[in-house]
Design an enzyme around this catalytic site. Sequence first.
Site, PDB file in Angstrom:
ATOM      1  N   ARG A 145      -0.339 -54.436 -22.215  1.00 52.05           N
ATOM      2  CA  ARG A 145      -1.274 -53.725 -23.083  1.00 52.05           C
ATOM      3  C   ARG A 145      -1.168 -52.211 -22.935  1.00 52.05           C
ATOM      4  O   ARG A 145      -1.208 -51.682 -21.826  1.00 52.05           O
ATOM      5  CB  ARG A 145      -2.702 -54.190 -22.787  1.00 52.05           C
ATOM      6  N   ASN A 165     -12.161 -45.642 -19.349  1.00 54.67           N
ATOM      7  CA  ASN A 165     -12.393 -47.073 -19.156  1.00 54.67           C
ATOM      8  C   ASN A 165     -13.274 -47.649 -20.251  1.00 54.67           C
ATOM      9  O   ASN A 165     -13.054 -48.766 -20.722  1.00 54.67           O
ATOM     10  CB  ASN A 165     -13.052 -47.328 -17.800  1.00 54.67           C
ATOM     11  N   ARG A 180     -13.069 -55.900  -7.101  1.00 54.30           N
ATOM     12  CA  ARG A 180     -13.256 -54.534  -7.587  1.00 54.30           C
ATOM     13  C   ARG A 180     -14.087 -54.474  -8.860  1.00 54.30           C
ATOM     14  O   ARG A 180     -15.007 -53.679  -8.989  1.00 54.30           O
ATOM     15  CB  ARG A 180     -11.891 -53.897  -7.863  1.00 54.30           C
ATOM     16  N   HIS A 214       3.649 -61.474 -15.773  1.00 56.59           N
ATOM     17  CA  HIS A 214       2.915 -60.475 -14.996  1.00 56.59           C
ATOM     18  C   HIS A 214       3.387 -60.427 -13.548  1.00 56.59           C
ATOM     19  O   HIS A 214       2.973 -59.558 -12.783  1.00 56.59           O
ATOM     20  CB  HIS A 214       1.416 -60.799 -15.067  1.00 56.59           C
ATOM     21  N   TYR A 243      -2.592 -46.421  -6.804  1.00 52.94           N
ATOM     22  CA  TYR A 243      -3.164 -47.762  -6.671  1.00 52.94           C
ATOM     23  C   TYR A 243      -2.865 -48.312  -5.280  1.00 52.94           C
ATOM     24  O   TYR A 243      -1.789 -48.075  -4.731  1.00 52.94           O
ATOM     25  CB  TYR A 243      -2.551 -48.729  -7.687  1.00 52.94           C
ATOM     26  N   HIS A 247      -6.179 -52.424  -6.066  1.00 48.91           N
ATOM     27  CA  HIS A 247      -5.340 -53.221  -6.960  1.00 48.91           C
ATOM     28  C   HIS A 247      -4.683 -54.411  -6.271  1.00 48.91           C
ATOM     29  O   HIS A 247      -4.229 -55.337  -6.948  1.00 48.91           O
ATOM     30  CB  HIS A 247      -4.263 -52.316  -7.579  1.00 48.91           C
TER      31      HIS A 247
END
Length: 694
Positions: free
Chosen positions: A414, A58, A573, A444, A477, A601
């Site tokens: 990405r 991350n 989150r 998206h 997720y 998520h």
Amino acid sequence: MNAALDTPQDVDPLRDPAMYFNRELSQLDFNFRVLAQARDPQVPLLERLRYLCISCTNLDEFFEIRAATVRHAQDFGVPPGPDGMAPATVLKEIHARAQDLVDAQYRCWNEELRPQLNDVGVRILPRDAWSARQTRWLRDYFRDEILPVLSPLGLDPAHPFPKILNKSLNIVVVLKGKDAFGRAGHLAIVRAPRSLPRIIQIPPEVSGGPTDFVFLSAVLSGFVDELFPGMQVKGAYQFRVTRNSELIVDEEEVENLALALRDELVGRGYLRAMRLEIAEQCPNEIVRTLLVNFDLPENAVYRINGPVNLNRVIQVYDLVQRPDLKYNSFQPRNLRDMDAMFERVAEGDVLLHHPFDSFGPVLELIKQAAEDPNVLAIKQTLYRAGKDSPIVDQLVQAARNGKDVTVVVELRARFDEEANLGLADRLQDAGVQVVYGVVGYKTHAKMLLIVRREGRKLRRYVHLGTGNYHSGTARAYTDFGLITADPDMGNDVDLIFRQLSGLAPAVKLKRLLQSPFTLHAGVLQRIDRETRHARAGKPARIVAKMNALNEPQVIRALYVASQAGVDIDLIVRGACALRPGVPGVSENIRVRSIVGRFLEHHRVYWFANDGDPELFCSSADWLERNLLRRIETGFPVLAPDLAERVREEALVNYLADNVNAWALDADGRYERVRPVGDEMPHSAQGWLLAKICT
């Protein structure tokens, strides 16, 4: 701090920078919460190792994208955002906090995880712990498997400092003496080819233990002298540079986005440097040489007490088959009557809560659509699908079976750009109509539309989700998926697909909210409605769950609602720019973050609406980019029993968590939520595992 009291007289308190946390710093803080999982003795040991690696990965991505974006803003004089922090100030704070995080990561590794793994027989051996027999085997391994693919580069006028690939493992070697050509040695760079494994397992018959490992970086440093015969190695220091990975393509200036993106990907690994990680004991003069070559300031150096590529130890998690050191396995619940998905959905909507519910019904729906002679058309968005996607296999098969298949592939997802270019080529080769979305707006939204002939009519079947069409992430997720044959939902999705594939104007939707047109306004309108209810003396409440929150208008609307007496709970989150708990402004707002076994998520928005509640699931966080610069959807869950299930499982359940929850205070600190008094421990994810998977 009481931000409301510190506001100057002439400043609107709802626009006062003191009322907004910086998004980048808040996102960086999330990794401290991930790292806390690595230090929690209640978490199985190999899972703790996994959390450590996640925090490292991350942080890599943070520097590649978030820090790089701030650096770009600094270079181009972008003014401060709502938090009032200039980009230069943000960068300075980023490096200071990241340094604290890196120090904590390596303390966790050196003082906790590696010793505890060693105690249970999983040994990751540093150079000073190799036995004579291990050293002999590793030297032979180096000569046979590593040495032949290395190309050391001595630095001299004929060999200037080489290009260093983003996040690649390198060794800078200090030399003394002369080589065969009489050249005096000083410095050399040894680059580890990407073909080499970063973790090497020593055979049990050599090591005496079944699970002994070493880092490639340790082997390179240990035997680097063999690369420079006749010269004296005075020191060998591993280093790694993290670069900007944000691709910038001027979409309005290119005729073919796919070709332009392919060109950009070629150079991605060599964009601007953002961070230098280097061995702790490396001499200052060498560090300065590297900083000059990478054009980095001194505060961008991170001296590492351990392997610079610590995240690579994640391979040990897969190599070690020790169920006692991992979470208990679980079997997701599967849908009954999957052999006839269209008949099942025609009877009533289907709600899936991943990973507790299997992703199988979604795959089965597409598979049956590909084979069903009554299915005429399939339309789908793909943002992240994975390299070997079974969904893509079925879409290809559907096209070969004569279906009209249209897929909106987001090329700019990405780090998945290259994979998406590949699957787009494969789909096009099979006769699928591939659309790359809308210039300037990432697609998206997660949508699937199937058009099926039933008697004399055409019927639309729709799947809408909060997560990607990716079988792997569906196991890791938390996400919701809704499969419905509701005519209005189907018509809305059809209109959006037409808008994406053609040049249609903004369309009026009956059920769905859509970014960048109605989702932002729809959220603001519903917050305002709760505000009006509160002012009228009616009960008013908002509960929303998302990954991140920074959109200023939404934050101000929430502040106004809080001032009016609306009771607000936000489950965020990651990054949260809203400052909760400030008297007179946000005292009725509570913010919590959940970090557990699965990555949180799903996005869910719930509004009390004076006894007639509204609930939406969405692909969108309450971020500026999602609400204003992306194609997103927010979809209602219309069936009352399913809406109540979403509310119970994703909101009420998560607000009761006192095991994996962190509460955000008015000063920006996250405090672990623990049971109080006689409260029983409650893990939201654990409760769902017990409720759905057993």
